[in-house]
Design an enzyme around this catalytic site. Structure first.
Site, mmCIF file in Angstrom:
data_model
loop_
_atom_site.group_PDB
_atom_site.id
_atom_site.type_symbol
_atom_site.label_atom_id
_atom_site.label_comp_id
_atom_site.label_asym_id
_atom_site.label_seq_id
_atom_site.Cartn_x
_atom_site.Cartn_y
_atom_site.Cartn_z
ATOM 1 N N ASP A 135 0.849 -1.194 0.000
ATOM 2 C CA ASP A 135 0.000 0.000 0.000
ATOM 3 C C ASP A 135 0.886 1.246 0.000
ATOM 4 O OD1 ASP A 135 -3.221 0.485 0.971
ATOM 5 O OD2 ASP A 135 -1.828 2.183 1.120
ATOM 6 N N ILE A 136 0.499 2.223 -0.791
ATOM 7 C CA ILE A 136 1.288 3.447 -0.935
ATOM 8 C C ILE A 136 1.243 4.307 0.333
ATOM 9 C CG2 ILE A 136 -0.474 5.033 -1.864
ATOM 10 C CD1 ILE A 136 1.546 5.679 -4.129
ATOM 11 N N ASN A 174 -12.782 -3.316 2.647
ATOM 12 C CA ASN A 174 -13.714 -2.192 2.683
ATOM 13 C C ASN A 174 -14.656 -2.308 1.494
ATOM 14 O OD1 ASN A 174 -12.449 -0.952 4.932
ATOM 15 N ND2 ASN A 174 -10.861 -0.140 3.591
ATOM 16 N N GLU A 229 -12.208 3.213 -1.219
ATOM 17 C CA GLU A 229 -11.780 4.334 -2.066
ATOM 18 C C GLU A 229 -11.546 3.907 -3.505
ATOM 19 O OE1 GLU A 229 -8.236 5.810 -0.221
ATOM 20 O OE2 GLU A 229 -9.292 6.352 1.617
ATOM 21 N N VAL A 230 -11.011 2.708 -3.674
ATOM 22 C CA VAL A 230 -10.667 2.254 -5.027
ATOM 23 C C VAL A 230 -11.682 1.189 -5.458
ATOM 24 C CG1 VAL A 230 -8.910 1.194 -6.476
ATOM 25 C CG2 VAL A 230 -8.221 2.720 -4.612
ATOM 26 N N HIS A 286 -10.340 -5.511 -3.440
ATOM 27 C CA HIS A 286 -9.003 -5.758 -2.881
ATOM 28 C C HIS A 286 -9.110 -6.108 -1.406
ATOM 29 C CE1 HIS A 286 -9.943 -1.457 -2.565
ATOM 30 N NE2 HIS A 286 -9.297 -1.480 -1.398
ATOM 31 N N HIS A 341 -6.848 -5.891 2.170
ATOM 32 C CA HIS A 341 -5.694 -5.339 2.879
ATOM 33 C C HIS A 341 -5.148 -6.416 3.814
ATOM 34 C CE1 HIS A 341 -6.708 -0.931 2.175
ATOM 35 N NE2 HIS A 341 -7.887 -1.500 1.940
HETATM 36 P P1 AMP Z 1 -9.779 1.178 0.206
HETATM 37 O O1 AMP Z 1 -10.093 2.358 1.061
HETATM 38 O O2 AMP Z 1 -10.076 -0.132 0.870
HETATM 39 O O3 AMP Z 1 -10.376 1.314 -1.180
HETATM 40 O O4 AMP Z 1 -8.195 1.161 0.053
HETATM 41 C C1 AMP Z 1 -7.499 1.676 -1.044
HETATM 42 C C2 AMP Z 1 -6.046 1.647 -0.668
HETATM 43 O O5 AMP Z 1 -5.290 1.812 -1.855
HETATM 44 C C3 AMP Z 1 -5.604 2.737 0.296
HETATM 45 O O6 AMP Z 1 -5.055 2.139 1.476
HETATM 46 C C4 AMP Z 1 -4.552 3.519 -0.495
HETATM 47 O O7 AMP Z 1 -3.471 3.942 0.302
HETATM 48 C C5 AMP Z 1 -4.121 2.491 -1.518
HETATM 49 N N1 AMP Z 1 -3.579 3.026 -2.767
HETATM 50 C C6 AMP Z 1 -4.114 4.009 -3.531
HETATM 51 N N2 AMP Z 1 -3.342 4.207 -4.620
HETATM 52 C C7 AMP Z 1 -2.316 3.330 -4.540
HETATM 53 C C8 AMP Z 1 -1.195 3.035 -5.368
HETATM 54 N N3 AMP Z 1 -0.959 3.698 -6.507
HETATM 55 N N4 AMP Z 1 -0.335 2.075 -4.964
HETATM 56 C C9 AMP Z 1 -0.547 1.387 -3.812
HETATM 57 N N5 AMP Z 1 -1.602 1.618 -2.998
HETATM 58 C C10 AMP Z 1 -2.471 2.567 -3.353
#
Ligand code: AMP
Length: 121
Positions: A33-34, A91, A99-100, A104, A106
């Site tokens: 994770d970034i 999530n 968010e994405v 996925h 974690h």
């Molecule tokens: P979620 O809130 O479960 O959708 O988590 C999305 C996660 O993706 C967050 O913890 C972000 O820090 C992570 N994230 C977003 N962009 C990137 C990226 N380019 N590389 C790695 N992790 C990312």
């Protein structure tokens, strides 16, 4: 929700933007994770275009589901968090804080993660 093929994880899967890759197989890609929330914070994503946990659970093939969840276990082992313990977080949707919009998992570990959640009614 329809799948947005320009979401950031779709772009990582296509190699359009880099990631700190941990491992990859036919069904999954794992990377760090970034914005880590623990000393170890990895993400495991399926290669298929699924928006969320419920989309994946309902629509992925048996092979995709088995391959993906076996990969999650292998990643946890590879990251050496299984002996001390770790947490998996999924999530989903607005209340879940997703968010994405590409499904996925974690994997968090590397120190004690404390209580699961706090709740005030
Ligand atoms: P979620 O809130 O479960 O959708 O988590 C999305 C996660 O993706 C967050 O913890 C972000 O820090 C992570 N994230 C977003 N962009 C990137 C990226 N380019 N590389 C790695 N992790 C990312």
């Amino acid at each position: 929700m329809s799948y947005d093929s320009n979401n950031i994880f779709a772009r990582i899967l296509r190699g359009e933007i880099p990631c700190k890759k941990i491992c990859e197989d036919d069904y999954s890609l794992a990377f760090f994770d970034i914005n880590p929330k623990a000393p170890v914070h990895a993400l495991v994503i399926p290669k298929g275009a699924y928006t969320s946990y419920e989309d994946f659970a309902a629509n992925a093939s048996d092979a995709e589901i088995t391959g993906f969840y076996r990969a999650v276990g292998k990643v946890a082992k590879q990251l050496e968090v299984t002996n001390e313990g770790f947490r998996i977080i999924i999530n989903s949707g607005v209340n879940g804080g997703q968010e994405v919009p590409h499904y996925h998992i974690h994997i968090l570990g590397g120190h004690s993660l404390g209580p699961m959640l706090s709740h005030k009614s």
